[in-house]
Enzyme design. Structure first.
Site, mmCIF file in Angstrom:
data_model
loop_
_atom_site.group_PDB
_atom_site.id
_atom_site.type_symbol
_atom_site.label_atom_id
_atom_site.label_comp_id
_atom_site.label_asym_id
_atom_site.label_seq_id
_atom_site.Cartn_x
_atom_site.Cartn_y
_atom_site.Cartn_z
ATOM 1 N N ASP A 76 -55.289 15.727 -49.449
ATOM 2 C CA ASP A 76 -54.420 14.549 -49.570
ATOM 3 C C ASP A 76 -54.492 13.676 -48.335
ATOM 4 O OD1 ASP A 76 -52.975 16.624 -48.131
ATOM 5 O OD2 ASP A 76 -51.181 15.374 -48.310
ATOM 6 N N ASP A 81 -58.627 11.798 -42.129
ATOM 7 C CA ASP A 81 -57.597 12.834 -42.109
ATOM 8 C C ASP A 81 -57.215 13.130 -43.559
ATOM 9 O OD1 ASP A 81 -55.456 14.524 -41.649
ATOM 10 O OD2 ASP A 81 -54.125 12.954 -40.898
ATOM 11 N N GLU A 131 -50.582 18.500 -47.696
ATOM 12 C CA GLU A 131 -50.335 18.806 -46.284
ATOM 13 C C GLU A 131 -49.560 17.690 -45.612
ATOM 14 O OE1 GLU A 131 -51.342 18.863 -41.873
ATOM 15 O OE2 GLU A 131 -51.629 17.300 -43.389
ATOM 16 N N GLU A 132 -49.857 16.449 -45.982
ATOM 17 C CA GLU A 132 -49.244 15.305 -45.324
ATOM 18 C C GLU A 132 -47.751 15.188 -45.602
ATOM 19 O OE1 GLU A 132 -50.518 13.685 -43.086
ATOM 20 O OE2 GLU A 132 -52.688 13.593 -43.347
ATOM 21 N N ASP A 189 -59.140 20.153 -38.931
ATOM 22 C CA ASP A 189 -58.253 18.992 -39.078
ATOM 23 C C ASP A 189 -57.877 18.416 -37.726
ATOM 24 O OD1 ASP A 189 -56.674 17.103 -40.326
ATOM 25 O OD2 ASP A 189 -55.014 18.457 -40.757
ATOM 26 N N HIS A 244 -53.565 7.917 -40.177
ATOM 27 C CA HIS A 244 -52.352 7.318 -40.753
ATOM 28 C C HIS A 244 -52.289 5.818 -40.459
ATOM 29 C CE1 HIS A 244 -49.932 11.357 -40.921
ATOM 30 N NE2 HIS A 244 -51.216 11.539 -41.169
#
Length: 413
Positions: A81, A142, A176-177, A199, A382
């Site tokens: 994700d 990411d 995960e986010e 990551d 992000h």
């Protein structure tokens, strides 16, 4: 054999943005679009047990090529994700080949400019190939950089049985986010002894410590009445919330005023009206004692401000989120040492550092799978300025291949 770049460019064009407000699991069905593709690609490599479970996790096994007994089973893990903070739809990746150090202006929004002075890690990238999005979306490095690196390493290992290694497990997680990446993972089914999330950020880094983290919710019950007749009666829940926030330090204890090993108290959401209001915080520190001290500090503010509103009530609810994985990893030093050795073998000078955040590895470590974080090369995540270097991704693939060999060689020592 597909290059890591080919895979990465393919994966980032699949929208996998997760949703913190969803009650489904995974939080968005579109995450499965990438996960299903990964299963197909793994099966095409000859990974016969690759499958997507009912919760959106991809499990796969690279069979051992070594006959040495007692080789630990290791796992490589990344999440599919992308962050809810910036759109992940219609990503148009751009490869800036042989970058010469000049500003990179993203064409779909020229106000988005990647500058060396604002991104120190770019200094080491002159002459490399930089991948960005086009300016209106995030890139998705990411953690699709990590996904692509694991997939490229898996393909190499499946095509080169002469590389002696133990069994390697692959785990791709959703959500995960939004903090749910390990919520429904089945470690018994996974069957790994030790793991690595892929990551991390800068090439050569290995992160073996994270924040410890709690979520705090203040529920404020004020006194509501008609504003025309409110004198001496009304106690506005929104004003009480504002007073609490105003008491937080201006020069410390916040993300914008801390770095290194300093923790913080961070308000992230406020909602409500004059009768009832809710304020949500995240609290972070590298030690549990520091975490509790910050929560005590916040509680004292709540009590002091609450005393000014004698007919109102504030409930403070603390929910543990994750803990510093270093507590677990220190009990299994070979997990970190083998990763450092793998980095040395591919010509890197490894750097151990702490994450001012958390990873799936934080929770996996405390669930019984010690799991530090290896670099994936992602930067400015992000955001619409997110970028990754092709050469860094290639180096991560080399590390994963070498790491499987190190574990095989160290078995029985």
């Amino acid at each position: 054999m597909s290059s890591v770049l080919e895979r990465f460019l393919r994966y980032v064009q699949i929208d996998t943005q997760s949703d913190p407000h969803s009650t489904s699991f995974p939080s968005t069905a579109k995450q499965r679009d990438l996960s299903q593709l990964l299963v197909i690609e793994l099966q095409e490599m000859g990974v016969t047990d690759a499958h997507l479970d009912e919760h959106g996790y991809v499990y796969a096994t690279l069979p051992a090529t070594s006959t040495k007994p007692g080789v630990p089973v290791i796992c490589y893990c990344s999440h599919v994700d992308t962050s809810p903070d910036v759109s992940g739809a219609n990503v148009m990746p751009l490869v800036h080949q042989n970058w010469d150090g000049r500003d990179i202006v993203l064409p779909d929004d020229p106000t988005q400019v990647l500058r060396r002075g604002e991104h120190p890690d770019l200094e080491a990238q002159i002459g490399n190939d930089i991948v960005t999005a086009s300016g209106t979306t995030l890139l998705g490095a990411d953690n699709k950089a990590g996904v692509a690196e694991i997939m490229a390493a898996a393909e190499y290992l499946m095509q080169h049985p002469e590389v002696k290694r133990g069994t390697v497990k692959i785990l791709f997680t959703p959500d995960e986010e939004v903090g749910r990446g390990t919520e429904k993972v089945n470690l018994e089914k996974l069957g790994a002894d030790f793991g690595y999330t892929v990551d991390g950020e800068t090439v050569g880094t290995l992160e073996d410590a994270t924040f410890s983290a709690d979520g705090v919710t203040l529920t404020i019950h004020g006194v509501s009445t008609h504003p025309g007749f409110a004198k001496g009666k009304m106690e506005n829940a929104l004003k009480l919330a504002a007073d609490i926030l105003a008491e937080l330090p201006k020069n410390g204890l916040s993300p914008e005023t801390t770095d290194g090993m300093q923790g913080f108290i961070h308000p992230v959401h406020i909602t409500g009206g004059q009768d009832t209001a809710t304020v949500e915080f995240i609290v972070r520190d590298f030690t549990e004692l520091g975490l509790y001290e910050k929560e005590k500090f916040l509680r004292n503010i709540v009590n002091e401000v609450g005393a000014r509103y004698p007919h109102s009530r504030v409930e403070m609810d603390v929910v543990p989120q994750y803990r510093n994985m270093k507590v677990v990893l220190d009990q299994h030093p070979q997990v970190v040492n083998n990763a450092l050795e793998a980095m040395h073998r591919v010509g890197l000078t490894p750097v151990r550092r702490s994450i001012r955040g958390g990873t799936d590895g934080s929770r996996l470590s405390f669930m019984g799978l010690p799991c530090p974080n290896i670099f994936a090369g992602e930067h400015a995540f992000h955001s619409r300025l997110e970028w990754v270097s092709v050469q860094d991704m290639e180096k991560a693939v080399e590390v994963l291949i070498a790491l499987s060999q190190v574990w095989e060689e160290q078995a029985g020592h």
